[in-house]
Write a protein that holds these residues in place. Structure first.
Motif, PDB file in Angstrom:
ATOM      1  N   MET A  39     -27.972  48.917  34.092  1.00  0.00           N
ATOM      2  CA  MET A  39     -28.941  48.011  34.696  1.00  0.00           C
ATOM      3  C   MET A  39     -29.818  47.290  33.677  1.00  0.00           C
ATOM      4  SD  MET A  39     -28.399  47.861  37.895  1.00  0.00           S
ATOM      5  CE  MET A  39     -29.903  47.086  38.472  1.00  0.00           C
ATOM      6  N   ALA A  40     -30.113  47.930  32.567  1.00  0.00           N
ATOM      7  CA  ALA A  40     -30.965  47.286  31.562  1.00  0.00           C
ATOM      8  C   ALA A  40     -30.307  46.060  30.964  1.00  0.00           C
ATOM      9  CB  ALA A  40     -31.335  48.282  30.467  1.00  0.00           C
ATOM     10  N   ASP A  41     -28.991  45.973  31.064  1.00  0.00           N
ATOM     11  CA  ASP A  41     -28.247  44.839  30.507  1.00  0.00           C
ATOM     12  C   ASP A  41     -27.832  43.850  31.582  1.00  0.00           C
ATOM     13  OD1 ASP A  41     -28.342  46.001  27.924  1.00  0.00           O
ATOM     14  OD2 ASP A  41     -26.643  47.293  28.454  1.00  0.00           O
ATOM     15  N   LEU A  42     -28.466  43.908  32.735  1.00  0.00           N
ATOM     16  CA  LEU A  42     -28.111  43.023  33.836  1.00  0.00           C
ATOM     17  C   LEU A  42     -28.254  41.566  33.406  1.00  0.00           C
ATOM     18  CD1 LEU A  42     -27.420  43.215  36.928  1.00  0.00           C
ATOM     19  CD2 LEU A  42     -29.846  42.762  37.321  1.00  0.00           C
ATOM     20  N   HIS A  63     -35.741  40.143  38.194  1.00  0.00           N
ATOM     21  CA  HIS A  63     -34.963  40.603  37.030  1.00  0.00           C
ATOM     22  C   HIS A  63     -35.713  41.685  36.265  1.00  0.00           C
ATOM     23  CE1 HIS A  63     -33.127  40.278  32.946  1.00  0.00           C
ATOM     24  NE2 HIS A  63     -32.033  40.202  33.672  1.00  0.00           N
ATOM     25  N   THR A  81     -34.233  45.554  35.722  1.00  0.00           N
ATOM     26  CA  THR A  81     -33.844  45.961  34.361  1.00  0.00           C
ATOM     27  C   THR A  81     -34.857  46.896  33.711  1.00  0.00           C
ATOM     28  OG1 THR A  81     -34.856  43.954  33.434  1.00  0.00           O
ATOM     29  CG2 THR A  81     -32.507  43.851  34.009  1.00  0.00           C
ATOM     30  N   ASN A 115     -25.689  50.418  38.397  1.00  0.00           N
ATOM     31  CA  ASN A 115     -26.659  51.496  38.210  1.00  0.00           C
ATOM     32  C   ASN A 115     -25.953  52.814  37.930  1.00  0.00           C
ATOM     33  OD1 ASN A 115     -29.573  52.365  38.475  1.00  0.00           O
ATOM     34  ND2 ASN A 115     -28.639  53.684  40.020  1.00  0.00           N
ATOM     35  N   ARG A 168     -29.096  37.807  33.133  1.00  0.00           N
ATOM     36  CA  ARG A 168     -30.165  37.017  33.751  1.00  0.00           C
ATOM     37  C   ARG A 168     -29.590  36.051  34.788  1.00  0.00           C
ATOM     38  NH1 ARG A 168     -33.457  34.945  36.011  1.00  0.00           N
ATOM     39  NH2 ARG A 168     -35.580  34.323  35.474  1.00  0.00           N
TER      40      ARG A 168
END
Length: 336
Positions: A230-233, A161, A165, A225, A235
């Motif tokens: 992607m930074a908010d993928l 993860h 991210t 992407n 968890r």
């Protein structure tokens, strides 16, 4: 506290996915193993890395320590450096953790090997060998192949993860991975963590990518992407998956890719291939441990490529089910 010539090992984190596999791999190789855990079961010993006194009470004389728990303060590693002995860390830690340990390693009495396992570990040794053969390379291209369907503990889930991210939108690259993956558009991964390569990069650009084994999930990540999300993928997409009741490891195909690149062309390409990432990491750790026992390095903090060359351990890795494969037919092609 010396461990040269002994075959005794203490595994920290023995109840985790990787820890349990590591215990079994060392036992299968003839080592006398003690299992350490925060909440020990019958037959195990207590080691709580948040309680340094439990570390001192647990570590025995003439015993190699294998740490599978990614504690940011590295208390077990610091204890070994101060009091003596040997430790191999196979947990998934950010590169900054290893750098912080090196800063206090001057005058150490013990020896710590960080970033062991398959990736990093074997992949790092392969990268060092590849660069020694292609010293004019200006870049390293690395692809990790990962299955999201196999048993995975919290540390491994955090590692995946964290790498996905690291940025809102990663760069991508079309990479001709070997079977069963084939040519895949791979996704940038862990760009801020490339420091685990240590000094072998020597100022070169390091481009890390990931290929998710499950095609549908991989395509979904490429879509996210493209959207810059992607930074908010969530968890939950990279969740913990417990082992089955028989405790067996996954047998998913693994083909980590390492290429030396100059001016947009791949000068040399190798893959590290095995079946089952966690099980292979455990068996690779046994190879490193046997090498430490046979010829201990000096005291201090090291990465695997600072101690071993590929030629010195390749046959042992192959016996453990981890093969290094060259791809001359790809060398000379474009890195896209």
């Amino acid at each position: 506290m010396e461990v040269e010539g002994t075959n005794r090992a203490l595994v920290i984190g023995a109840q985790g996915v990787l820890g349990a596999l590591t215990v079994r791999a060392f036992e299968a190789a003839g080592w006398l193993v003690r299992s350490g855990a925060r909440r020990p079961r019958p037959g195990q010993i207590e080691i709580d890395l948040d309680r340094p006194e439990s570390i001192a009470a647990a570590i025995g004389e003439h015993e190699l320590v294998i740490n599978t728990v990614p504690h940011p303060d590295l208390p077990a590693e610091r204890y070994i450096l101060e009091h003596g002995g040997m430790l191999i860390n196979v947990s998934d830690l950010p590169a900054a953790a290893g750098r912080s340990l090196r800063a206090v390693a001057a005058g150490a009495r013990g020896t710590v090997v960080m970033n062991a396992g398959v990736a990093p570990g074997v992949t790092t040794i392969v990268a060092a060998d590849l660069l020694s053969r292609h010293p004019t390379a200006s870049e390293l291209e690395i692809v990790f192949t990962i299955s999201l369907a196999v048993p995975r503990g919290p540390a491994s889930a955090d590692f995946v993860h964290r790498g996905l991210t690291a940025l809102a939108r990663h760069r991508t690259a079309l990479v001709p991975l070997p079977s069963p993956f084939g040519e895949r558009r791979c996704l940038g991964f862990g760009e801020r963590d490339a420091g685990w390569l240590g000094g072998i990069a020597e100022g070169r650009i390091v481009r890390q990518y990931v290929c998710i084994a499950e095609p549908a999930m991989h395509e979904r990540l490429l879509e996210l992407n493209h959207e810059g999300a992607m930074a908010d993928l969530p968890r939950s997409l990279i969740g913990v998956r417990r082992q089955g009741v028989n405790g067996t490891a996954g047998e998913e195909p693994v083909a980590h890719w390492i290429a030396a690149v100059r001016a947009g062309r791949r000068l040399g390409v190798r893959t590290v291939e095995c079946a089952g990432g966690s099980g292979s990491a455990a068996r690779s750790t046994v190879v490193f441990a046997d090498a430490l026992r046979a010829k201990p390095p000096p005291s201090g903090c090291f990465d695997p490529e600072e101690i071993w060359t590929l030629s010195s351990i390749e046959s042992k890795l192959r016996d453990a089910g981890v093969s290094v494969v060259s791809h001359p037919q790809v060398a000379g092609g474009l890195a896209r």
